[in-house]
Design a protein around this motif. Structure first.
Motif, short mmCIF file in Angstrom:
data_model
loop_
_atom_site.label_atom_id
_atom_site.label_comp_id
_atom_site.label_asym_id
_atom_site.label_seq_id
_atom_site.Cartn_x
_atom_site.Cartn_y
_atom_site.Cartn_z
N ALA A 183 51.08 45.92 35.99
CA ALA A 183 50.43 47.51 35.28
C ALA A 183 50.23 46.90 33.75
O ALA A 183 51.24 46.28 33.05
N LEU A 184 49.32 47.44 33.18
CA LEU A 184 49.19 47.29 31.60
C LEU A 184 48.74 48.88 31.30
O LEU A 184 47.78 49.45 31.86
N TYR A 185 49.29 49.20 30.31
CA TYR A 185 49.30 50.60 30.05
C TYR A 185 49.15 51.13 28.41
O TYR A 185 50.11 50.28 27.72
N ASP A 186 48.34 51.90 28.06
CA ASP A 186 48.21 52.34 26.57
C ASP A 186 49.18 53.28 26.20
O ASP A 186 49.01 54.66 26.60
N LEU A 187 50.13 52.93 25.56
CA LEU A 187 51.39 54.04 25.34
C LEU A 187 50.86 55.07 24.41
O LEU A 187 51.18 56.20 24.44
N ALA A 188 49.97 54.72 23.35
CA ALA A 188 49.46 55.62 22.23
C ALA A 188 48.52 56.74 22.96
O ALA A 188 48.50 57.85 22.68
N ARG A 189 47.70 56.06 23.93
CA ARG A 189 46.70 57.23 24.53
C ARG A 189 47.36 57.79 25.69
O ARG A 189 46.66 58.69 26.28
N GLY A 190 48.46 57.16 26.43
CA GLY A 190 49.07 57.72 27.63
C GLY A 190 48.00 57.45 28.73
O GLY A 190 47.85 58.15 29.55
N GLN A 191 47.42 56.28 28.64
CA GLN A 191 46.45 56.02 29.75
C GLN A 191 46.69 54.72 30.40
O GLN A 191 46.93 53.55 29.63
N GLN A 192 46.42 54.56 31.71
CA GLN A 192 46.51 53.33 32.40
C GLN A 192 45.11 52.48 32.11
O GLN A 192 44.09 53.15 32.13
N ILE A 193 45.52 51.02 31.79
CA ILE A 193 44.47 50.11 31.52
C ILE A 193 44.15 49.76 32.76
O ILE A 193 42.94 49.47 33.16
N TYR A 194 45.21 49.22 33.62
CA TYR A 194 44.89 48.46 35.02
C TYR A 194 46.37 48.59 35.48
O TYR A 194 47.23 48.38 34.84
N CYS A 195 46.24 48.77 36.93
CA CYS A 195 47.49 48.51 37.81
C CYS A 195 47.12 47.85 38.87
O CYS A 195 46.19 48.36 39.90
N GLY A 196 47.26 46.64 39.45
CA GLY A 196 46.83 46.10 40.62
C GLY A 196 47.31 44.50 40.79
O GLY A 196 48.25 43.98 39.82
N GLN A 197 46.59 43.66 41.37
CA GLN A 197 47.29 42.39 41.87
C GLN A 197 46.89 41.40 40.83
O GLN A 197 47.45 40.10 40.83
N ARG A 198 45.67 41.33 40.17
CA ARG A 198 45.36 40.26 39.09
C ARG A 198 44.70 40.67 37.91
O ARG A 198 43.59 41.69 37.89
N MET A 199 44.96 40.10 37.03
CA MET A 199 44.11 40.23 35.43
C MET A 199 43.87 38.93 35.09
O MET A 199 44.35 37.93 35.19
N SER A 200 42.79 39.07 34.40
CA SER A 200 42.35 37.88 33.86
C SER A 200 41.05 38.25 32.70
O SER A 200 40.99 39.46 32.58
N ASP A 201 40.54 37.30 32.07
CA ASP A 201 39.41 37.61 31.06
C ASP A 201 38.39 36.84 31.64
O ASP A 201 38.35 35.71 31.62
N LYS A 202 37.48 37.47 32.19
CA LYS A 202 36.24 36.95 32.84
C LYS A 202 35.46 35.96 31.85
O LYS A 202 35.02 34.95 32.22
#
Length: 380
Positions: free
Chosen positions: A294-313
């Motif tokens: 999980a990657l979460y923006d604390l300042a905005r209180g929003q989920q950026i992503y939550c799942g099995q794989r992160m990458s930079d395309k």
């Protein structure tokens, strides 16, 4: 609100231990998404890489701590190697044996910067061994018959022990707590979270790595809990309330459900690898039998992503990424294994990034990648 209730263990009243405040919790709610997240480069960039010296050759890594501008690595061969921040070996602790300063195996270790000690826990010999963290020189050993912690950490000169069960000492109610603190490593001075009988009796660990080192705080993720706690030398308090999708119900713990049934269930469990940097929160848990990040923006209180794989395309800002394993010097960091680097070398267009062009996965050790948080990142 204070977590300060009494518990009854085997017919004896157990002291509530030290109080833990849960006022002011920050709520973080996440939902698992389908598919891969390919926009990591909108939020992070690869700041630098540290190639660990190729000698000695490391086995699979069991634990890594970065403290006081030194990198401490425990591998599967029961040796601890200390590197400087350029990846050069400072000392190797490989002391298996039966003599003074030697151990049968290493269950865990922790570097105590305040006390200038590297503590090794030998569960087989029920012993604590203390070495100097700059040289590896043996200092002393202490018998440690109980507790039998599953993990340990050191922060602000204090040692912490994760103590999920009291099966090995059912009559010693002074150790019927999930978190124990010690000033010298051997004598328990504070106790937190009285054991819940159903949880203590269920010998299934959903949080294998309960301690997460951050720049200015040590976080603790208790087994089966959804609250993440912050630790200091003399206090513990609730920092985050993590709302996972479809969390593991207490009923499965109480009936001691088969471990495979739990792992393959649709329930979420096992919060760990909890790291905060630059206003972003990263953590992992399991659901549907898979690791979820999980990657979460604390300042905005929003989920950026939550799942099995992160990458930079695009692969420009973050060309190499597997997981985040820590925070140091206001940057996230992650471990890249020789196998992972060999795969990238073969399949990634252009091969490895420039600074790793000469890296040889056949002879090289692990690489530690540092990721800085982008200022003015997309979404702000």
């Amino acid at each position: 609100m204070l977590c300060c209730l009494c518990a009854c263990q085997h017919g004896r009243q157990q002291d509530a231990g030290s109080a833990v405040s849960t006022d002011g919790l920050q709520t973080v709610a996440v939902q698992v998404e389908d598919g891969m997240f390919e926009r990591l480069g909108d939020y992070l960039y690869a700041d630098s890489y540290i190639c660990l010296d190729s000698v000695p050759l490391l086995g699979d890594l069991e634990k890594v701590e970065i403290k006081d501008n030194r990198i401490y690595v425990l591998d599967a061969f029961d040796k601890i190697v200390c590197y400087d921040m350029q990846g050069r070996v400072l000392f190797v602790l490989d002391a298996r044996g039966g003599g003074p300063g030697e151990y049968a195996s290493i269950a865990d270790f922790a570097v105590n910067v305040g006390r200038q000690e590297l503590l090794v826990y030998d569960r087989d010999k029920k012993t604590l061994l203390f070495y100097h963290p700059h040289t590896g020189r043996f200092l002393r050993s202490e018998p440690f018959v109980k507790p039998t912690p599953g993990a340990l950490a050191a922060w602000q000169g204090t040692y912490f022990y994760d103590n999920k069960s009291h099966d090995n000492y059912p009559d010693d109610t002074s150790l019927h707590y999930s978190l124990l603190a010690s000033e010298d490593g051997s004598a328990v001075t504070r106790r937190y979270f009285p054991h819940v009988e159903a949880e203590s009796a269920y010998r299934f660990t959903v949080t294998a790595h309960p301690f997460s080192y951050n720049d200015s705080v040590l976080y603790y993720c208790k087994n089966y809990d959804h609250i993440v706690y912050a630790l200091t030398a003399d206090s513990v308090w609730g920092a985050y309330d993590i709302r996972l999708p479809n969390p593991l119900p207490a009923e499965m713990i109480e009936r001691k459900a088969d471990e495979r049934e739990v792992v393959e269930s649709p329930y979420s469990m096992g919060i760990e690898q909890f790291f905060v940097c630059g206003g972003l929160l990263y953590f992992t848990f399991t659901k549907d039998g898979f690791w979820q990040s999980a990657l979460y923006d604390l300042a905005r209180g929003q989920q950026i992503y939550c799942g099995q794989r992160m990458s930079d395309k695009e692969g420009k800002s973050v060309p190499l990424f597997r997981m985040i394993d820590g925070v140091y010097g206001q940057r996230f960091w992650g471990i890249l294994s020789p196998d992972a680097l060999a795969y990238e070398q073969e399949h990634r267009a252009g091969g490895l990034p420039g600074v790793l062009k000469k890296y040889d996965p056949e002879t090289g050790n692990h690489v530690i990648a540092f990721y800085a948080v982008k200022s003015g990142r997309v979404g702000e």
